[in-house]
Scaffold this motif. Structure first.
Motif, PDB file in Angstrom:
ATOM      1  N   PHE A 171     -21.927 -42.710 -17.927  1.00  0.00           N
ATOM      2  CA  PHE A 171     -21.811 -42.378 -19.353  1.00  0.00           C
ATOM      3  C   PHE A 171     -21.215 -43.557 -20.121  1.00  0.00           C
ATOM      4  CE2 PHE A 171     -19.049 -40.861 -22.792  1.00  0.00           C
ATOM      5  CZ  PHE A 171     -19.972 -40.181 -23.600  1.00  0.00           C
ATOM      6  N   LEU A 172     -20.169 -44.144 -19.561  1.00  0.00           N
ATOM      7  CA  LEU A 172     -19.489 -45.253 -20.237  1.00  0.00           C
ATOM      8  C   LEU A 172     -20.366 -46.504 -20.290  1.00  0.00           C
ATOM      9  CD1 LEU A 172     -15.877 -44.787 -18.846  1.00  0.00           C
ATOM     10  CD2 LEU A 172     -16.652 -44.380 -21.200  1.00  0.00           C
ATOM     11  N   LYS A 173     -21.185 -46.660 -19.274  1.00  0.00           N
ATOM     12  CA  LYS A 173     -22.096 -47.801 -19.239  1.00  0.00           C
ATOM     13  C   LYS A 173     -23.107 -47.690 -20.391  1.00  0.00           C
ATOM     14  CE  LYS A 173     -23.956 -50.138 -15.174  1.00  0.00           C
ATOM     15  NZ  LYS A 173     -24.453 -49.761 -13.853  1.00  0.00           N
ATOM     16  N   ARG A 174     -23.587 -46.434 -20.571  1.00  0.00           N
ATOM     17  CA  ARG A 174     -24.579 -46.220 -21.636  1.00  0.00           C
ATOM     18  C   ARG A 174     -23.928 -46.198 -23.011  1.00  0.00           C
ATOM     19  NH1 ARG A 174     -28.140 -41.119 -20.069  1.00  0.00           N
ATOM     20  NH2 ARG A 174     -28.301 -41.459 -17.839  1.00  0.00           N
ATOM     21  N   ASN A 175     -22.666 -45.768 -23.061  1.00  0.00           N
ATOM     22  CA  ASN A 175     -21.985 -45.625 -24.365  1.00  0.00           C
ATOM     23  C   ASN A 175     -20.692 -46.427 -24.320  1.00  0.00           C
ATOM     24  OD1 ASN A 175     -23.707 -43.211 -25.437  1.00  0.00           O
ATOM     25  ND2 ASN A 175     -23.007 -42.599 -23.396  1.00  0.00           N
ATOM     26  N   SER A 176     -20.837 -47.713 -24.437  1.00  0.00           N
ATOM     27  CA  SER A 176     -19.678 -48.580 -24.163  1.00  0.00           C
ATOM     28  C   SER A 176     -18.495 -48.355 -25.118  1.00  0.00           C
ATOM     29  CB  SER A 176     -20.109 -50.045 -24.176  1.00  0.00           C
ATOM     30  OG  SER A 176     -20.844 -50.295 -25.339  1.00  0.00           O
ATOM     31  N   SER A 177     -18.776 -47.842 -26.306  1.00  0.00           N
ATOM     32  CA  SER A 177     -17.646 -47.679 -27.225  1.00  0.00           C
ATOM     33  C   SER A 177     -17.046 -46.270 -27.175  1.00  0.00           C
ATOM     34  CB  SER A 177     -18.078 -48.020 -28.653  1.00  0.00           C
ATOM     35  OG  SER A 177     -19.186 -47.210 -28.971  1.00  0.00           O
ATOM     36  N   ALA A 178     -17.661 -45.370 -26.389  1.00  0.00           N
ATOM     37  CA  ALA A 178     -17.161 -43.984 -26.346  1.00  0.00           C
ATOM     38  C   ALA A 178     -15.910 -43.881 -25.480  1.00  0.00           C
ATOM     39  CB  ALA A 178     -18.249 -43.072 -25.785  1.00  0.00           C
ATOM     40  N   ALA A 179     -15.138 -42.811 -25.728  1.00  0.00           N
ATOM     41  CA  ALA A 179     -13.913 -42.596 -24.932  1.00  0.00           C
ATOM     42  C   ALA A 179     -14.286 -42.083 -23.545  1.00  0.00           C
ATOM     43  CB  ALA A 179     -13.028 -41.583 -25.634  1.00  0.00           C
ATOM     44  N   ASP A 180     -13.488 -42.449 -22.576  1.00  0.00           N
ATOM     45  CA  ASP A 180     -13.713 -42.019 -21.193  1.00  0.00           C
ATOM     46  C   ASP A 180     -13.549 -40.499 -21.102  1.00  0.00           C
ATOM     47  OD1 ASP A 180     -13.633 -41.475 -18.465  1.00  0.00           O
ATOM     48  OD2 ASP A 180     -12.526 -43.316 -17.978  1.00  0.00           O
TER      49      ASP A 180
ATOM     50  N   LEU B 291     -20.322 -34.519 -24.335  1.00  0.00           N
ATOM     51  CA  LEU B 291     -19.410 -34.825 -23.228  1.00  0.00           C
ATOM     52  C   LEU B 291     -18.144 -35.518 -23.725  1.00  0.00           C
ATOM     53  CD1 LEU B 291     -18.659 -34.925 -20.265  1.00  0.00           C
ATOM     54  CD2 LEU B 291     -20.098 -36.941 -19.975  1.00  0.00           C
ATOM     55  N   SER B 292     -18.351 -36.537 -24.585  1.00  0.00           N
ATOM     56  CA  SER B 292     -17.182 -37.226 -25.132  1.00  0.00           C
ATOM     57  C   SER B 292     -17.591 -37.812 -26.477  1.00  0.00           C
ATOM     58  CB  SER B 292     -16.772 -38.336 -24.159  1.00  0.00           C
ATOM     59  OG  SER B 292     -15.709 -39.072 -24.678  1.00  0.00           O
ATOM     60  N   ASP B 293     -16.696 -37.768 -27.429  1.00  0.00           N
ATOM     61  CA  ASP B 293     -16.969 -38.256 -28.790  1.00  0.00           C
ATOM     62  C   ASP B 293     -18.247 -37.650 -29.362  1.00  0.00           C
ATOM     63  OD1 ASP B 293     -14.726 -39.769 -28.704  1.00  0.00           O
ATOM     64  OD2 ASP B 293     -15.728 -41.678 -28.314  1.00  0.00           O
ATOM     65  N   GLY B 294     -18.513 -36.417 -29.001  1.00  0.00           N
ATOM     66  CA  GLY B 294     -19.684 -35.716 -29.541  1.00  0.00           C
ATOM     67  C   GLY B 294     -21.011 -36.199 -28.974  1.00  0.00           C
ATOM     68  N   ILE B 295     -20.976 -37.031 -27.952  1.00  0.00           N
ATOM     69  CA  ILE B 295     -22.230 -37.573 -27.399  1.00  0.00           C
ATOM     70  C   ILE B 295     -22.716 -36.710 -26.229  1.00  0.00           C
ATOM     71  CG2 ILE B 295     -23.321 -39.621 -26.373  1.00  0.00           C
ATOM     72  CD1 ILE B 295     -20.933 -41.243 -27.595  1.00  0.00           C
ATOM     73  N   ASP B 296     -23.998 -36.298 -26.320  1.00  0.00           N
ATOM     74  CA  ASP B 296     -24.590 -35.540 -25.203  1.00  0.00           C
ATOM     75  C   ASP B 296     -24.908 -36.514 -24.079  1.00  0.00           C
ATOM     76  OD1 ASP B 296     -24.491 -33.476 -26.967  1.00  0.00           O
ATOM     77  OD2 ASP B 296     -26.652 -33.438 -27.386  1.00  0.00           O
ATOM     78  N   PHE B 297     -24.907 -35.996 -22.865  1.00  0.00           N
ATOM     79  CA  PHE B 297     -25.200 -36.874 -21.736  1.00  0.00           C
ATOM     80  C   PHE B 297     -26.077 -36.141 -20.725  1.00  0.00           C
ATOM     81  CE2 PHE B 297     -23.967 -38.502 -17.447  1.00  0.00           C
ATOM     82  CZ  PHE B 297     -24.467 -39.782 -17.588  1.00  0.00           C
ATOM     83  N   ALA B 298     -27.125 -36.808 -20.252  1.00  0.00           N
ATOM     84  CA  ALA B 298     -27.983 -36.220 -19.218  1.00  0.00           C
ATOM     85  C   ALA B 298     -28.377 -37.307 -18.232  1.00  0.00           C
ATOM     86  CB  ALA B 298     -29.237 -35.612 -19.850  1.00  0.00           C
ATOM     87  N   SER B 299     -28.383 -36.945 -16.971  1.00  0.00           N
ATOM     88  CA  SER B 299     -28.735 -37.905 -15.947  1.00  0.00           C
ATOM     89  C   SER B 299     -29.243 -37.170 -14.711  1.00  0.00           C
ATOM     90  CB  SER B 299     -27.502 -38.745 -15.591  1.00  0.00           C
ATOM     91  OG  SER B 299     -27.826 -39.721 -14.632  1.00  0.00           O
ATOM     92  N   THR B 300     -29.624 -37.922 -13.709  1.00  0.00           N
ATOM     93  CA  THR B 300     -30.035 -37.307 -12.439  1.00  0.00           C
ATOM     94  C   THR B 300     -29.432 -38.104 -11.295  1.00  0.00           C
ATOM     95  OG1 THR B 300     -31.999 -38.673 -12.320  1.00  0.00           O
ATOM     96  CG2 THR B 300     -32.300 -36.486 -13.264  1.00  0.00           C
ATOM     97  N   ILE B 301     -29.462 -37.514 -10.143  1.00  0.00           N
ATOM     98  CA  ILE B 301     -28.992 -38.222  -8.941  1.00  0.00           C
ATOM     99  C   ILE B 301     -29.788 -37.683  -7.758  1.00  0.00           C
ATOM    100  CG2 ILE B 301     -27.093 -36.548  -8.573  1.00  0.00           C
ATOM    101  CD1 ILE B 301     -25.442 -38.975  -7.466  1.00  0.00           C
TER     102      ILE B 301
END
Ligand code: ATP
Length: 585
Positions: free
Chosen positions: A268-277, A312-322
């Motif tokens: 998440f942080l990689k994609r949103n570098s300025s967002a809070a952890d 997830l953080s700072d109002g940013i939605d997050f979706a991924s897979t593994i």
């Protein structure tokens, strides 16, 4: 195996009994119908019911609904409290409670403060008087939770449940057991018996119609959310003896959740570098945790799983897979911890993996395919590994204990409280058992003396076993030599190859320890392995008996009777003949 806890309560004919597993993470309830155990789904359809209570506007929620409130209402949500029963505040580990109501010290009593009553409101819903929060002791929390759990069972069965068998970890001390019984009693439940978790799991398997009662050594790995408990159980003539146990609070389900939480937080942080952890904000962390657990469970079934959190953080939605391979790689050190735990307990019991006939995987984390695969690498192929990913006939590991408890409840429900007390005396856990095997010496075709076991080591006494042994073909006088026997592991080294001869002094154990890093993932390094087999060693002679004039092709019957004081009586006779030789040792 059991603790005698029945108390004057309901008359046997008025009882409605169930089995209860009351875990730190989840609980389950089960009953029996036609001698088969069934796990009950609660009103939400859950068979694994989160051990959580939550209070919202004066309403009490429990189970999955309460778990969902960990995001929006953590302060009034009580989770991970079971292990605090019977403990002083000073001795508890509150690690898992940081994201829900915190345990507090009230004169040494572990307590939680939650707002469990609604404020006084007027007709428009405006608050006219705030009602103070309540401080509840862990006894009260457990009582309220058990009341809900049993309430669900009563609703399902259509009649009030009166009594239960409850499972407990093998290291619960008397104070913890007393506290659990007190909470159950306060919730209106008569506790017929507390049985240990591994024994409940073995019972669930042994009660299956296709199960044969056989003497066996079973390892039960109970892998839960906050703790892993492993036990070696000797099953001899239908009697269970716990030979060794190990407990671990690091290698368990939440450690696997944590791996996935870190993985997705970083992505998440990689994609949103300025967002809070998201790990630094309580609400984001709670969302991360719930979704990580769901992703983890999905990876037990499928090769891929998604992870998706709104805001997830700072109002940013997050979706991924593994995918599963990636998960197993990032979780490798946790996953390998389970192997070490299991190996350590086998060693503690003074046994070798070759002595283990069956490994039962129990508890939610046991659904993880890699854990079962890793374990299959340390046991020989002759060991039955009962896990869903390796054995299609395995019972759902999340249901084993509740089923075992329900079976036990149905077995003992007809007894008076006093009789249960007697027949399930606590001594069962510490019952004496013989250390060495008792058997007879036979001569094989090569003319070598071999040991034929009659009573196996770790058999609980009193015990009686009979074998029939073929006499020499020609018949005649037969000398029966009754001896002690023990096993040792015979290691046959491979023929030395030109290069790299294995150092003579290196034992197999040493080799295992050194290889911790490469064992389970690189199946390709196909080295010639040493052959390890369990062989019997003949020990001291206990008795000799001569049987005269055995018929041609006849058989000799040897019965060994070990009394509770460990005295032994051996009887030998020709099968089909009268009389015999009897001797006390
Ligand atoms: P404890 O007392 O150790 O906290 P418990 O006995 O109360 O645990 P269980 O239901 O046996 O609880 O285990 C809960 C753990 O099992 C959780 O970490 C949960 O995420 C995990 N779990 C449940 N189902 C699966 C699954 N299908 N795959 C992987 N893990 C699972």
């Amino acid at each position: 195996m059991s603790e005698s806890v029945a108390q004057a309560g309901t008359a046997p004919e008025d009882r409605t009994v169930i089995g209860i597993t009351f875990g730190n993470s989840n609980s389950s309830i089960a009953f029996t119908v036609d001698d088969k155990a069934e796990v009950i789904a609660n009103e939400d359809g859950d068979r694994q019911i989160p051990t959580i209570l939550s209070y919202v506007d004066g309403d009490e929620y429990y189970g999955q609904q309460a778990k969902a409130f960990l995001v929006r209402n953590p302060k009034n949500t009580v989770a991970y409290f079971r292990d605090f029963l019977g403990k002083d505040f000073k001795s508890i580990d509150p690690t898992h409670n940081h994201a829900s109501a915190h345990p507090q010290d009230v004169d040494g009593v572990v307590s939680f403060t939650v707002k469990d009553k609604d404020d006084k409101k007027d007709e428009e819903g405006e608050v006219i008087e705030e009602v103070a929060a309540s401080t509840l002791s862990v006894h009260e929390v457990a009582t309220r939770y058990l009341r809900r759990l049993v309430g669900s069972a009563s609703d399902y069965l259509g009649k009030k449940v009166t009594s239960a068998v409850i499972t407990v970890p093998t290291n619960f001390n008397d104070k913890q057991k007393e506290a659990l019984i007190a909470a159950a009693n306060a919730a209106g439940i008569e506790v017929l018996q507390l049985i240990s978790e591994p024994v409940a799991a073995v019972l669930a398997y042994d009660a299956r119609p296709e199960a044969e009662v056989e003497d066996k050594i079973v390892v039960v790995a109970e892998l839960g959310g906050t703790r892993s408990d492993v036990a070696v159980v000797a099953s001899r003539g239908g009697m269970y003896t716990i030979l060794a146990t190990a407990h671990d609070y690091e290698f368990a389900g939440v450690a696997l959740d944590k791996v996935l939480m870190d993985h997705f937080a970083k992505e998440f942080l990689k994609r949103n570098s300025s967002a809070a952890d998201p790990r630094e904000n309580a609400k984001s962390l709670a969302k991360l945790r719930l979704e990580a657990e769901a992703t983890k469970k999905a990876l037990s079934i499928g090769a891929n799983a998604s992870f998706s959190v709104e805001s997830l953080s700072d109002g940013i939605d997050f979706a991924s897979t593994i995918n599963r391979l990636r998960y197993e790689t990032i979780a490798r050190s946790v996953l390998e911890g389970f192997n070490r735990l299991v190996e350590s307990v086998v060693k503690k019991a003074g046994l070798d993996v070759l002595d283990v006939d069956e490994v039962i995987l129990s508890g939610g984390t046991s659904h993880t395919p890699r854990i079962a695969q890793n374990l299959s690498n340390i046991f020989p192929s002759s060991t039955r590994l009962l896990a869903p990913s390796t054995n299609p006939s395995a019972i759902n590991p999340s249901e084993l204990q509740a089923r075992g408890a329900a079976l036990q409840a149905s077995l003992i429900q007809e007894y008076d409280a006093a009789d249960i007390d007697q027949s399930t005396h606590a001594a069962v856990t510490t019952v004496s058992h013989i250390a060495n095997a008792i058997g007879v010496v036979s001569v094989n075709e090569a003319g070598e003396e071999t040991f034929i076991p009659i009573v196996y080591p770790e058999t609980a006494v009193p015990a009686r076993r009979t074998v029939h042994i073929a006499a020499p073909k020609a018949g005649g006088d037969v000398l029966v030599k009754v001896v002690e026997g023990n096993t040792h592991i015979k290691v046959t080294k491979p023929e030395p190859k030109v290069k790299e001869e294995v150092s003579k002094s290196a034992t197999v154990e040493d080799a295992d320890d050194e290889n911790e890093d490469d064992s389970d993932f690189s199946d390709d390094e196909e080295e010639e392995e040493e052959k390890r087999e369990k062989v019997w060693k003949i020990g001291s002679t206990l008795a000799e008996a001569a049987i005269r004039g055995v018929k041609k092709g006849g058989k000799v019957e040897v019965t060994v009777n070990v009394h509770a004081d460990l005295s032994v009586i051996v009887t030998t006779r020709e099968v089909g003949a009268k009389g015999g030789v009897r001797g006390q040792l």
